[in-house]
Design an enzyme around this catalytic site. Structure first.
Site, mmCIF file in Angstrom:
data_model
loop_
_atom_site.group_PDB
_atom_site.id
_atom_site.type_symbol
_atom_site.label_atom_id
_atom_site.label_comp_id
_atom_site.label_asym_id
_atom_site.label_seq_id
_atom_site.Cartn_x
_atom_site.Cartn_y
_atom_site.Cartn_z
ATOM 1 C CG ASP A 38 -0.434 -0.131 2.544
ATOM 2 O OD1 ASP A 38 0.762 -0.501 2.659
ATOM 3 O OD2 ASP A 38 -1.154 0.135 3.518
ATOM 4 C CB ALA A 123 -6.816 -9.356 16.537
ATOM 5 C CB SER A 126 -8.601 -2.712 10.651
ATOM 6 O OG SER A 126 -7.812 -1.593 10.462
ATOM 7 C CB SER A 128 -8.417 1.720 15.024
ATOM 8 O OG SER A 128 -7.568 1.285 13.997
ATOM 9 C CG ASP A 172 -6.237 -0.850 7.834
ATOM 10 O OD1 ASP A 172 -5.954 -1.680 6.951
ATOM 11 O OD2 ASP A 172 -5.508 -0.613 8.817
ATOM 12 C CE1 TYR A 221 3.432 -0.303 7.634
ATOM 13 C CE2 TYR A 221 4.028 1.889 8.392
ATOM 14 C CZ TYR A 221 3.255 1.065 7.600
ATOM 15 O OH TYR A 221 2.329 1.618 6.759
HETATM 16 P P1 ADP Z 1 -6.741 -2.696 15.637
HETATM 17 O O1 ADP Z 1 -5.625 -3.509 15.072
HETATM 18 O O2 ADP Z 1 -7.865 -3.571 16.087
HETATM 19 O O3 ADP Z 1 -7.161 -1.592 14.742
HETATM 20 P P2 ADP Z 1 -5.911 -0.497 17.294
HETATM 21 O O4 ADP Z 1 -5.025 -0.438 18.465
HETATM 22 O O5 ADP Z 1 -5.533 0.270 16.080
HETATM 23 O O6 ADP Z 1 -6.140 -2.039 16.976
HETATM 24 O O7 ADP Z 1 -7.358 0.017 17.728
HETATM 25 C C1 ADP Z 1 -7.972 -0.492 18.878
HETATM 26 C C2 ADP Z 1 -8.688 0.644 19.608
HETATM 27 O O8 ADP Z 1 -9.912 0.982 18.913
HETATM 28 C C3 ADP Z 1 -9.127 0.241 21.001
HETATM 29 O O9 ADP Z 1 -8.090 0.444 21.935
HETATM 30 C C4 ADP Z 1 -10.307 1.177 21.233
HETATM 31 O O10 ADP Z 1 -9.864 2.457 21.632
HETATM 32 C C5 ADP Z 1 -10.925 1.291 19.851
HETATM 33 N N1 ADP Z 1 -11.999 0.286 19.717
HETATM 34 C C6 ADP Z 1 -11.974 -0.854 18.996
HETATM 35 N N2 ADP Z 1 -13.116 -1.561 19.145
HETATM 36 C C7 ADP Z 1 -13.905 -0.845 19.970
HETATM 37 C C8 ADP Z 1 -15.207 -1.040 20.525
HETATM 38 N N3 ADP Z 1 -15.930 -2.139 20.269
HETATM 39 N N4 ADP Z 1 -15.700 -0.077 21.332
HETATM 40 C C9 ADP Z 1 -14.982 1.036 21.608
HETATM 41 N N5 ADP Z 1 -13.745 1.261 21.124
HETATM 42 C C10 ADP Z 1 -13.201 0.337 20.332
HETATM 43 MG MG MG Z 2 -5.851 -0.073 14.063
#
Ligand code: ADP
Ligand code: MG
Length: 382
Positions: A38, A123, A126, A128, A172, A221
Site C-alpha cells: 500500500d 488483532a 482493524s 480502529s 483499512d 515498519y
Molecule cells: P486494531 O488492530 O484492532 O485496529 P488499534 O489499536 O488500532 O487495533 O485500535 C484499537 C482501539 O480501537 C481500542 O483500543 C479502542 O480504543 C478502539 N476500539 C476498537 N473496538 C472498539 C469497541 N468495540 N468499542 C470502543 N472502542 C473500540
Molecule cells: Mg488499528
C-alpha cells in the site's frame, strides 16, 4: 452469534430513553493478498468481514456528542464546538473523526448513541478503522452529509494519522467504507480506484490469530518503508509500484542485498495481487491458493516480517486437505494469518488447525471463519 440490529437498538434503549433514530455499522477487514504494497502505491485485495462496530444514535440539537461504549461500559461526551485531544481512550477515535470531517468543511450534528462491536481489538482486523468509519457514517446520517466511501475513507485515515497518531495507509478505512458482500476489493493504492472481485461459491475465508504480538512492529515498519523509498530512488521512480520485474532483473543487482530483497517482495507481490484477482474472477481457487502461499514465502524470506508463530500457523493450515492457501496478513511479526478453505470443511479445518498450532507453539490461537460483507452502511431507520 454476530451482533444483530435489534440487539444494538436494545442497548440504546437501556442507555437513553426511547428508540435510536439510526443504526449504522462498519466492518473490520482482512487482507487476502497484497502485503506491504500500500505505501508503495501498489495493489491490495482485502475484504470486509462479518465483524463490525455498530453505532445506534439519535441526533441532538446542542452540538454535543454523548456516547456510551457497551464494551468498555463507560459513557463519554464531547462538544463539537471545542474538540480537545486527550491522547488516549476509545472516544478519541470519534473525536478525531469529527475533527477530520469538520476540517474538511462538513457541518456536523451532535448525537447521543451507543457503540458496540465484535472486531477483536489489536488483532490486526482493524477495529480502529471500523470505529472511524462507523463514526463517519453516524455523522453522515445525522447531518445528511453526502456519503462517498473513498472520500470518507481518506478522512478516516486522516483522523488515524493526525489525531490518533498512527501512521497507517488507506487500505483499512477504504475497505471498511467500500467493502461489498461476497466480494474482495482490488484497490489501486495510487488512484484509490476499487474493483469488486467476487468470491467463487463454496469457499470460506478463515482468519487465524496466532495470539502473539510484538512490540517492535512500528520501528520495523518504518525501516521497511524507508528501504522501499531508497529502492524507488535508485530506480528513479515515484514508488516501487512503477518498477517491473524485467527492470528489476536487469539492474536490481546494483542495490545492496537487503534493499534488493525488500524491493523484490514489493514488485512480485504487486504482480501476485493482480494475478490473484484474475484467478478469483475465473474461479480458480487452487491458483489463488498458490499465490497466497508464494506471498507468505516472500514476506518470510525477502521482506522478513513474518515470525515463528505466523510460520507455524501457516504450516498448520496448509497441512489440512481443505486448505487452498494460507499466508500471514497485516504488518507482521505477530497477529493473524488468513487461509482460503473449502466451505464444507471449514469447521473441521478450524478445529484441526487450532490443535496443530497449539501443539507446535504452545499458544492458544483464535480462529474466525468469515464471510465478506458490505462496508459502512445504515442498517435501519426507525
Ligand atoms: P486494531 O488492530 O484492532 O485496529 P488499534 O489499536 O488500532 O487495533 O485500535 C484499537 C482501539 O480501537 C481500542 O483500543 C479502542 O480504543 C478502539 N476500539 C476498537 N473496538 C472498539 C469497541 N468495540 N468499542 C470502543 N472502542 C473500540
Ligand atoms: Mg488499528
Amino acid at each position: 452469534m454476530s451482533i444483530q440490529p435489534n440487539m444494538v437498538a436494545e442497548h440504546f434503549c437501556q442507555q437513553f430513553d426511547g428508540q435510536p433514530e439510526w443504526i449504522v455499522r462498519a466492518p473490520g477487514r482482512v487482507n487476502l493478498i497484497g502485503e506491504h504494497t500500500d505505501y508503495n502505491d501498489g495493489f491490495v485485495m482485502p475484504l470486509a468481514i462479518d465483524r463490525a462496530i455498530w453505532i445506534a444514535l439519535r441526533p441532538r440539537a446542542d452540538r454535543r456528542v454523548a456516547v456510551h461504549s457497551i464494551d468498555y461500559n463507560e459513557r463519554q461526551e464531547f462538544s463539537l464546538e471545542d474538540l480537545t485531544d486527550e491522547k488516549a481512550g476509545w472516544i478519541e477515535y470519534l473525536k478525531g473523526t469529527a475533527w477530520s470531517l469538520m476540517d474538511a468543511g462538513h457541518q456536523l450534528t451532535g448525537f447521543e448513541g451507543i457503540v458496540v462491536g465484535d472486531v477483536p481489538l489489536g488483532a490486526g482486523l482493524s477495529s480502529s478503522a471500523a470505529l472511524e468509519m462507523a463514526t463517519a457514517r453516524a455523522f453522515a446520517v445525522a447531518g445528511d452529509l453526502p456519503w462517498d466511501p473513498a472520500v470518507m475513507a481518506k478522512l478516516g485515515q486522516r483522523a488515524e494519522n493526525r489525531w490518533i497518531g498512527v501512521n497507517c495507509g488507506i487500505m483499512d478505512q477504504l475497505i471498511s467504507a467500500a467493502g461489498q458482500a461476497d466480494h474482495a476489493l482490488l484497490i489501486d493504492c495510487r488512484s484509490l480506484e476499487t474493483q469488486p472481485v467476487p468470491f467463487p461459491e463454496g469457499v470460506a475465508i478463515v482468519v487465524l490469530d496466532t495470539s502473539t504480538r510484538r512490540g517492535l512492529v512500528d520501528s520495523a515498519y518504518n525501516e521497511r518503508r524507508s528501504q522501499c523509498e531508497s529502492a524507488a530512488e535508485f530506480f528513479k521512480v515515484k514508488a516501487l509500484r512503477d518498477v517491473e520485474l524485467d527492470l528489476f532483473s536487469q539492474v536490481g543487482h546494483d542495490l545492496d542485498d537487503v534493499t534488493q530483497s525488500r524491493a523484490l517482495h514489493v514488485i512480485t507481490e504487486n504482480e501476485r495481487t493482480l494475478q490473484a484477482a484474475e484467478a478469483m474472477r475465473r474461479g480458480e481457487l487452487a491458483a489463488l491458493g498458490v499465490l497466497m502461499n508464494k506471498s507468505h514465502e516472500s514476506l518470510r524470506d525477502d521482506y522478513e516480517v513474518s515470525s515463528d508463530a505466523l510460520n507455524a500457523m501457516v504450516e498448520a493450515a496448509l497441512a489440512h486437505e481443505a486448505c487452498y492457501g494460507a499466508r500471514m496478513t497485516g504488518a507482521g511479526f505477530g497477529g493473524c494469518a488468513v487461509a482460503l478453505v473449502r466451505l464444507d470443511a471449514a469447521d473441521d479445518f478450524a478445529t484441526k488447525t487450532e490443535a496443530a498450532y497449539k501443539e507446535a507453539t504452545g499458544h492458544d490461537p483464535a480462529i474466525y471463519v468469515c464471510r465478506a460483507t458490505n462496508g459502512a452502511e445504515v442498517v435501519s431507520a426507525q
